[in-house]
Scaffold this active site. Structure first.
Site, PDB file in Angstrom:
ATOM      1  CD  GLN A 103      -2.626  -1.180   2.493  1.00  0.00           C
ATOM      2  OE1 GLN A 103      -3.701  -0.571   3.274  1.00  0.00           O
ATOM      3  NE2 GLN A 103      -2.053  -2.077   3.121  1.00  0.00           N
ATOM      4  CG  ASN A 104       4.021   1.456   2.600  1.00  0.00           C
ATOM      5  OD1 ASN A 104       3.196   1.781   2.825  1.00  0.00           O
ATOM      6  ND2 ASN A 104       5.146   0.159   3.562  1.00  0.00           N
ATOM      7  CG  ASP A 106       7.951   3.249   0.572  1.00  0.00           C
ATOM      8  OD1 ASP A 106       8.147   2.651   0.087  1.00  0.00           O
ATOM      9  OD2 ASP A 106       7.963   4.171   2.268  1.00  0.00           O
ATOM     10  CG  HIS A 121      -3.275   2.650  -1.529  1.00  0.00           C
ATOM     11  ND1 HIS A 121      -2.966   2.964  -0.056  1.00  0.00           N
ATOM     12  CD2 HIS A 121      -4.363   2.239  -2.049  1.00  0.00           C
ATOM     13  CE1 HIS A 121      -4.412   1.597   0.129  1.00  0.00           C
ATOM     14  NE2 HIS A 121      -4.999   1.404  -0.972  1.00  0.00           N
ATOM     15  CB  SER A 191      -3.760   0.413  11.016  1.00  0.00           C
ATOM     16  OG  SER A 191      -4.211   1.415   9.562  1.00  0.00           O
TER      17      SER A 191
HETATM   18  C1  BJW Z   1       4.789  -0.898  12.852  1.00  0.00           C
HETATM   19  C2  BJW Z   1       5.516  -0.518  12.866  1.00  0.00           C
HETATM   20  C3  BJW Z   1       7.014  -1.486  12.866  1.00  0.00           C
HETATM   21  C4  BJW Z   1       3.992   0.974  12.853  1.00  0.00           C
HETATM   22  N1  BJW Z   1       6.609  -2.551  12.324  1.00  0.00           N
HETATM   23  N2  BJW Z   1       4.271  -2.266  12.548  1.00  0.00           N
HETATM   24  C5  BJW Z   1     -16.332   1.856   5.095  1.00  0.00           C
HETATM   25  C6  BJW Z   1     -16.645   0.798   5.128  1.00  0.00           C
HETATM   26  C7  BJW Z   1     -15.608   0.481   4.295  1.00  0.00           C
HETATM   27  C8  BJW Z   1     -14.599   1.417   3.312  1.00  0.00           C
HETATM   28  C9  BJW Z   1     -15.237   2.869   2.999  1.00  0.00           C
HETATM   29  C10 BJW Z   1     -15.961   2.594   3.908  1.00  0.00           C
HETATM   30  N3  BJW Z   1     -16.192   4.386   3.146  1.00  0.00           N
HETATM   31  C11 BJW Z   1     -15.483   4.655   2.378  1.00  0.00           C
HETATM   32  C12 BJW Z   1     -14.843   3.208   2.266  1.00  0.00           C
HETATM   33  C13 BJW Z   1     -13.548   2.699   1.070  1.00  0.00           C
HETATM   34  C14 BJW Z   1     -12.536   3.797   1.529  1.00  0.00           C
HETATM   35  C15 BJW Z   1     -11.669   3.017   3.094  1.00  0.00           C
HETATM   36  O1  BJW Z   1     -11.065   1.971   3.192  1.00  0.00           O
HETATM   37  N4  BJW Z   1     -12.184   3.855   4.073  1.00  0.00           N
HETATM   38  C16 BJW Z   1     -12.249   3.483   5.404  1.00  0.00           C
HETATM   39  C17 BJW Z   1     -10.803   4.174   5.671  1.00  0.00           C
HETATM   40  C18 BJW Z   1     -12.978   3.771   6.427  1.00  0.00           C
HETATM   41  N5  BJW Z   1     -11.425   3.310   0.625  1.00  0.00           N
HETATM   42  C19 BJW Z   1     -10.669   3.851   0.008  1.00  0.00           C
HETATM   43  O2  BJW Z   1     -11.604   4.934  -0.795  1.00  0.00           O
HETATM   44  C20 BJW Z   1     -10.998   3.345  -1.746  1.00  0.00           C
HETATM   45  N6  BJW Z   1     -10.841   3.089  -2.890  1.00  0.00           N
HETATM   46  C21 BJW Z   1     -11.847   2.888  -3.054  1.00  0.00           C
HETATM   47  O3  BJW Z   1     -13.147   2.207  -2.147  1.00  0.00           O
HETATM   48  O4  BJW Z   1     -12.780   2.455  -4.624  1.00  0.00           O
HETATM   49  C22 BJW Z   1     -14.003   2.108  -4.428  1.00  0.00           C
HETATM   50  C23 BJW Z   1     -15.039   3.530  -4.080  1.00  0.00           C
HETATM   51  C24 BJW Z   1     -14.666   4.024  -5.327  1.00  0.00           C
HETATM   52  C25 BJW Z   1     -15.895   4.634  -5.273  1.00  0.00           C
HETATM   53  C26 BJW Z   1     -16.722   5.459  -3.907  1.00  0.00           C
HETATM   54  C27 BJW Z   1     -16.446   4.805  -3.216  1.00  0.00           C
HETATM   55  C28 BJW Z   1     -15.877   3.778  -3.640  1.00  0.00           C
HETATM   56  C29 BJW Z   1      -9.145   3.508  -2.316  1.00  0.00           C
HETATM   57  C30 BJW Z   1      -7.831   3.619  -0.382  1.00  0.00           C
HETATM   58  C31 BJW Z   1      -7.111   4.910  -0.991  1.00  0.00           C
HETATM   59  C32 BJW Z   1      -6.132   5.097  -0.040  1.00  0.00           C
HETATM   60  N7  BJW Z   1      -5.261   6.226  -0.093  1.00  0.00           N
HETATM   61  C33 BJW Z   1      -4.215   6.379   1.228  1.00  0.00           C
HETATM   62  C34 BJW Z   1      -3.503   7.587   0.357  1.00  0.00           C
HETATM   63  C35 BJW Z   1      -2.561   7.088  -0.484  1.00  0.00           C
HETATM   64  C36 BJW Z   1      -0.981   7.961  -0.824  1.00  0.00           C
HETATM   65  C37 BJW Z   1      -0.959   8.596   0.221  1.00  0.00           C
HETATM   66  O5  BJW Z   1       0.273   8.302   0.435  1.00  0.00           O
HETATM   67  O6  BJW Z   1      -0.865   9.711   0.217  1.00  0.00           O
HETATM   68  O7  BJW Z   1      -3.176   5.149   1.196  1.00  0.00           O
HETATM   69  S1  BJW Z   1      -4.431   6.710   2.555  1.00  0.00           S
HETATM   70  C38 BJW Z   1      -3.364   5.773   3.509  1.00  0.00           C
HETATM   71  O8  BJW Z   1      -3.860   4.763   4.223  1.00  0.00           O
HETATM   72  C39 BJW Z   1      -2.009   4.904   2.415  1.00  0.00           C
HETATM   73  C40 BJW Z   1      -2.003   3.652   3.229  1.00  0.00           C
HETATM   74  O9  BJW Z   1      -2.264   2.869   2.495  1.00  0.00           O
HETATM   75  C41 BJW Z   1      -3.440   3.518   3.649  1.00  0.00           C
HETATM   76  C42 BJW Z   1      -3.440   2.294   4.521  1.00  0.00           C
HETATM   77  O10 BJW Z   1      -2.541   2.825   5.799  1.00  0.00           O
HETATM   78  P1  BJW Z   1      -1.552   1.324   6.413  1.00  0.00           P
HETATM   79  O11 BJW Z   1      -0.561   1.259   4.951  1.00  0.00           O
HETATM   80  O12 BJW Z   1      -1.936   0.715   6.972  1.00  0.00           O
HETATM   81  O13 BJW Z   1      -0.581   2.716   7.754  1.00  0.00           O
HETATM   82  P2  BJW Z   1      -1.767   2.507   9.003  1.00  0.00           P
HETATM   83  O14 BJW Z   1      -0.905   4.072   9.368  1.00  0.00           O
HETATM   84  O15 BJW Z   1      -2.638   2.746   9.628  1.00  0.00           O
HETATM   85  O16 BJW Z   1      -1.027   1.687   9.688  1.00  0.00           O
HETATM   86  C43 BJW Z   1       0.207   1.363  10.424  1.00  0.00           C
HETATM   87  C44 BJW Z   1       0.596  -0.209  11.090  1.00  0.00           C
HETATM   88  O17 BJW Z   1       2.079  -0.227  11.272  1.00  0.00           O
HETATM   89  C45 BJW Z   1       0.324  -0.137  12.267  1.00  0.00           C
HETATM   90  O18 BJW Z   1      -0.600  -0.659  12.787  1.00  0.00           O
HETATM   91  C46 BJW Z   1       0.908   0.284  12.940  1.00  0.00           C
HETATM   92  O19 BJW Z   1       0.739  -0.211  14.248  1.00  0.00           O
HETATM   93  C47 BJW Z   1       2.639  -0.565  12.100  1.00  0.00           C
HETATM   94  N8  BJW Z   1       3.151  -0.098  12.736  1.00  0.00           N
HETATM   95  N9  BJW Z   1       5.345   0.933  12.532  1.00  0.00           N
HETATM   96  C48 BJW Z   1       5.637  -3.328  11.976  1.00  0.00           C
HETATM   97  N10 BJW Z   1       7.635  -0.911  12.887  1.00  0.00           N
END
Ligand code: BJW
Ligand code: ZN
Length: 245
Positions: A103-104, A106, A121, A191
């Site tokens: 999902q990164n 980078d 992403h 997460s």
């Molecule tokens: C460690 C550590 C160490 C720390 N060792 N671990 C309601 C229900 C369900 C879904 C939805 C809803 N309402 C809307 C939606 C859909 C929405 C969604 O999922 N929303 C939820 C938040 C509710 N999704 C979307 O919109 C997606 N598209 C889609 O669904 O299309 C269909 C659609 C079309 C039209 C209308 C509606 C739907 C697109 C999602 C795009 C996400 N984009 C981002 C930004 C990317 C660009 C950028 O980088 O700026 O992606 S948001 C951000 O979150 C980024 C990440 O890839 C993504 C996930 O985050 P990630 O990687 O999990 O990071 P963190 O920070 O959350 O977690 C880090 C973890 O690491 C933690 O758990 C720490 O504990 C751990 N950690 N240090 C191991 N050393």
């Protein structure tokens, strides 16, 4: 660094697995100095990613969103992969089929030497015009403090996936296929709250994979996986490689 003891089952399954897949999130890059989106040391306390990472926010305030991405690019440009990324690249060499789904945005898996990487992403180092779709990736654009305009007059945006936008088809399909065919599936440093990416470990589990989560804390996914390894991915993964191969 505590010595991690891995279950016999995981060691055995990995040794015999021909297909392995990993889904990574911001946590895998945390030890390289990339702030995560959520959780303890999440950088974006001031801004929720949901508030900046969407098209409406960009149209409302393109300069703010552009600055956020420029700030992050400056971080990403100078950092290096950490032992977690390198361990994943090493694992790839040990299995016939090994897929990194990230999902990164980078580039750190690629820099660590992973070959089969699918970016769900997008990629923060690429940009395109919101009107004509033309790529805008020259140095001038990447250095621009103010949001650039395309020759056609359109605003230039980063080539990443914002909320409400569809994931690029090729990496998504490849991710689903890898999840469906993996014998062992890892969810690392995510997460697991953002969909559809968070669906992949569940798809893998339903298809019969042995599912393993690596995270510093439990997540919404933890109750669904076969094994949760609590700790930093940059510490656990090299130990796993050491223990298994
Ligand atoms: C460690 C550590 C160490 C720390 N060792 N671990 C309601 C229900 C369900 C879904 C939805 C809803 N309402 C809307 C939606 C859909 C929405 C969604 O999922 N929303 C939820 C938040 C509710 N999704 C979307 O919109 C997606 N598209 C889609 O669904 O299309 C269909 C659609 C079309 C039209 C209308 C509606 C739907 C697109 C999602 C795009 C996400 N984009 C981002 C930004 C990317 C660009 C950028 O980088 O700026 O992606 S948001 C951000 O979150 C980024 C990440 O890839 C993504 C996930 O985050 P990630 O990687 O999990 O990071 P963190 O920070 O959350 O977690 C880090 C973890 O690491 C933690 O758990 C720490 O504990 C751990 N950690 N240090 C191991 N050393
Ligand atoms: Zn244009």
């Amino acid at each position: 660094m505590g010595t991690q003891i891995f279950s016999e089952e995981l060691v055995k399954k990995l040794r015999s697995a021909s297909s392995v897949a990993v889904l990574t999130g911001a946590g895998i890059s945390a030890e390289s100095g990339v702030p995560t989106f959520r959780g303890e040391n999440g950088l974006w306390k001031k801004f929720k990613p949901e508030e900046l990472a969407n098209f409406q926010a960009f149209i409302r305030n393109p300069q703010l969103v552009w600055e956020w991405y420029q700030y992050r690019r400056r971080i990403i440009e100078i950092i290096r992969p950490n032992p977690g990324h390198y361990a994943i690249a090493e694992m790839e060499r040990r299995h016939e089929n090994f897929t990194v789904i990230t999902q990164n945005v980078d580039n750190l898996h690629i820099h660590a030497g992973s070959k089969d990487v699918y970016e769900l992403h997008g990629n923060i180092m690429r940009n395109y015009c919101i009107d004509c779709g033309k790529n805008a990736n020259d140095d001038e654009v990447l250095r621009c403090d103010t949001v650039p305009h395309c020759a056609c007059g359109g605003l230039v945006r980063p080539d990443v996936v914002w909320f409400g936008e569809l994931l690029p088809e090729k990496p998504w399909n490849a991710g689903v296929k890898a999840a469906e065919s993996a014998q062992v599936f890892f969810a690392i440093g995510t997460s697991a709250v953002v969909y559809p990416a968070a669906e992949l470990p569940r798809i893998a589990k339903r298809a019969g994979a042995y599912t393993v989560e690596i995270n510093i804390e439990r997540t919404e996914l933890s109750p669904f996986v076969d094994e949760v390894l609590l700790g930093k991915s940059g510490e656990i993964l090299p130990q796993l490689v050491e223990a298994v191969y």
